[in-house]
Design a protein around this motif. Structure first.
Motif, PDB file in Angstrom:
ATOM      1  N   THR A  16       2.827   4.072  -0.847  1.00 34.39           N
ATOM      2  CA  THR A  16       3.038   3.611  -2.265  1.00 34.39           C
ATOM      3  C   THR A  16       2.860   1.944  -2.105  1.00 34.39           C
ATOM      4  O   THR A  16       2.853   1.141  -2.971  1.00 34.39           O
ATOM      5  CB  THR A  16       4.352   3.663  -2.837  1.00 34.39           C
ATOM      6  OG1 THR A  16       5.145   3.462  -2.158  1.00 34.39           O
ATOM      7  CG2 THR A  16       4.246   5.116  -3.180  1.00 34.39           C
ATOM      8  N   SER A  17       2.931   1.416  -1.000  1.00 28.83           N
ATOM      9  CA  SER A  17       2.688   0.107  -0.590  1.00 28.83           C
ATOM     10  C   SER A  17       2.203  -0.071   0.979  1.00 28.83           C
ATOM     11  O   SER A  17       2.392   0.807   1.702  1.00 28.83           O
ATOM     12  CB  SER A  17       3.943  -0.727  -0.747  1.00 28.83           C
ATOM     13  OG  SER A  17       5.011  -0.260   0.009  1.00 28.83           O
ATOM     14  N   ASN A  37      -8.503   0.468  -1.095  1.00 32.00           N
ATOM     15  CA  ASN A  37      -7.762   1.508  -1.085  1.00 32.00           C
ATOM     16  C   ASN A  37      -8.453   3.003  -1.614  1.00 32.00           C
ATOM     17  O   ASN A  37      -9.373   2.859  -2.199  1.00 32.00           O
ATOM     18  CB  ASN A  37      -6.583   1.492  -1.888  1.00 32.00           C
ATOM     19  CG  ASN A  37      -6.734   1.024  -3.417  1.00 32.00           C
ATOM     20  OD1 ASN A  37      -7.285   0.093  -3.492  1.00 32.00           O
ATOM     21  ND2 ASN A  37      -5.984   1.859  -4.274  1.00 32.00           N
ATOM     22  N   THR A  46      -5.202   3.369  -7.664  1.00 31.03           N
ATOM     23  CA  THR A  46      -4.759   2.339  -8.328  1.00 31.03           C
ATOM     24  C   THR A  46      -5.124   0.700  -7.892  1.00 31.03           C
ATOM     25  O   THR A  46      -5.165   0.532  -6.696  1.00 31.03           O
ATOM     26  CB  THR A  46      -3.116   2.590  -7.945  1.00 31.03           C
ATOM     27  OG1 THR A  46      -2.744   3.804  -8.327  1.00 31.03           O
ATOM     28  CG2 THR A  46      -2.062   1.504  -8.898  1.00 31.03           C
ATOM     29  N   PRO A  48      -3.950  -2.517  -7.072  1.00 36.13           N
ATOM     30  CA  PRO A  48      -2.794  -3.318  -6.505  1.00 36.13           C
ATOM     31  C   PRO A  48      -2.000  -4.479  -6.917  1.00 36.13           C
ATOM     32  O   PRO A  48      -3.053  -5.151  -7.491  1.00 36.13           O
ATOM     33  CB  PRO A  48      -3.029  -3.200  -4.538  1.00 36.13           C
ATOM     34  CG  PRO A  48      -4.621  -3.749  -4.830  1.00 36.13           C
ATOM     35  CD  PRO A  48      -5.108  -2.752  -6.083  1.00 36.13           C
ATOM     36  N   PHE A  90       1.412  -0.693  -5.090  1.00 39.09           N
ATOM     37  CA  PHE A  90       0.471   0.246  -5.787  1.00 39.09           C
ATOM     38  C   PHE A  90       1.565   0.643  -6.821  1.00 39.09           C
ATOM     39  O   PHE A  90       1.267   1.828  -7.342  1.00 39.09           O
ATOM     40  CB  PHE A  90       0.001   1.451  -5.022  1.00 39.09           C
ATOM     41  CG  PHE A  90      -1.202   0.532  -3.973  1.00 39.09           C
ATOM     42  CD1 PHE A  90      -2.502   0.320  -4.621  1.00 39.09           C
ATOM     43  CD2 PHE A  90      -0.738   0.456  -2.946  1.00 39.09           C
ATOM     44  CE1 PHE A  90      -3.505  -0.124  -3.875  1.00 39.09           C
ATOM     45  CE2 PHE A  90      -1.763  -0.171  -1.987  1.00 39.09           C
ATOM     46  CZ  PHE A  90      -3.205  -0.630  -2.410  1.00 39.09           C
ATOM     47  N   GLN A  95      -1.381   5.921  -2.149  1.00 37.97           N
ATOM     48  CA  GLN A  95      -2.607   6.072  -1.849  1.00 37.97           C
ATOM     49  C   GLN A  95      -2.896   6.689  -0.331  1.00 37.97           C
ATOM     50  O   GLN A  95      -1.753   6.801   0.271  1.00 37.97           O
ATOM     51  CB  GLN A  95      -3.131   4.561  -1.914  1.00 37.97           C
ATOM     52  CG  GLN A  95      -2.828   3.553  -2.891  1.00 37.97           C
ATOM     53  CD  GLN A  95      -3.382   4.097  -4.082  1.00 37.97           C
ATOM     54  OE1 GLN A  95      -4.742   4.116  -4.199  1.00 37.97           O
ATOM     55  NE2 GLN A  95      -2.662   4.571  -5.086  1.00 37.97           N
TER      56      GLN A  95
END
Length: 118
Positions: A16-17, A37, A46, A48, A90, A95
């Motif tokens: 997620t990041s 990504n 997504t 970012p 994100f 991702q």
């Protein structure tokens, strides 16, 4: 003065990041962050956001390159940036792959908010 670009860091991750290695941006120099990504299992990767180094990060552009891949470019410039890592976030959406590069440009116009005129 000629424009020159130097790489501050590059890396990969997933989830997620992503967190870059620590960087030390120079005052009043344009810093560019490129993020690619991939969200292969579920399409529509997504877009970012970027935070860190006491800088405001402005999205220049984002392009969905295919059903599962996105490329996003950010800029930042500060009279007094801090050293540290950047966080590429994100918004809780995992991702499959995250790739980033962080580059610094020297010799660009330094007027405009957060490097807008560079």
């Amino acid at each position: 003065m000629a424009v020159s670009i130097s790489n501050l860091t590059a890396g990969t991750g997933s989830g997620t990041s992503g967190t870059t290695a620590s960087i030390s941006p120079t005052a009043n120099k344009l810093v560019l962050v490129t993020v690619q990504n991939n969200k292969g299992a579920t399409p529509t990767p997504t877009t970012p956001t970027v935070t860190g180094c006491s800088m405001t990060w402005v999205q220049i552009a984002t392009v969905q390159m295919s059903a599962d891949r996105r490329l996003t470019l950010f800029r930042g410039m500060s009279a007094s940036p801090a050293s540290g890592a950047l966080t590429i976030d994100f918004a809780g959406n995992s991702q499959d792959d995250i790739f980033w590069t962080v580059d610094q440009a020297v010799g660009v116009v330094i007027t405009g908010t957060n490097g807008a005129d560079a």
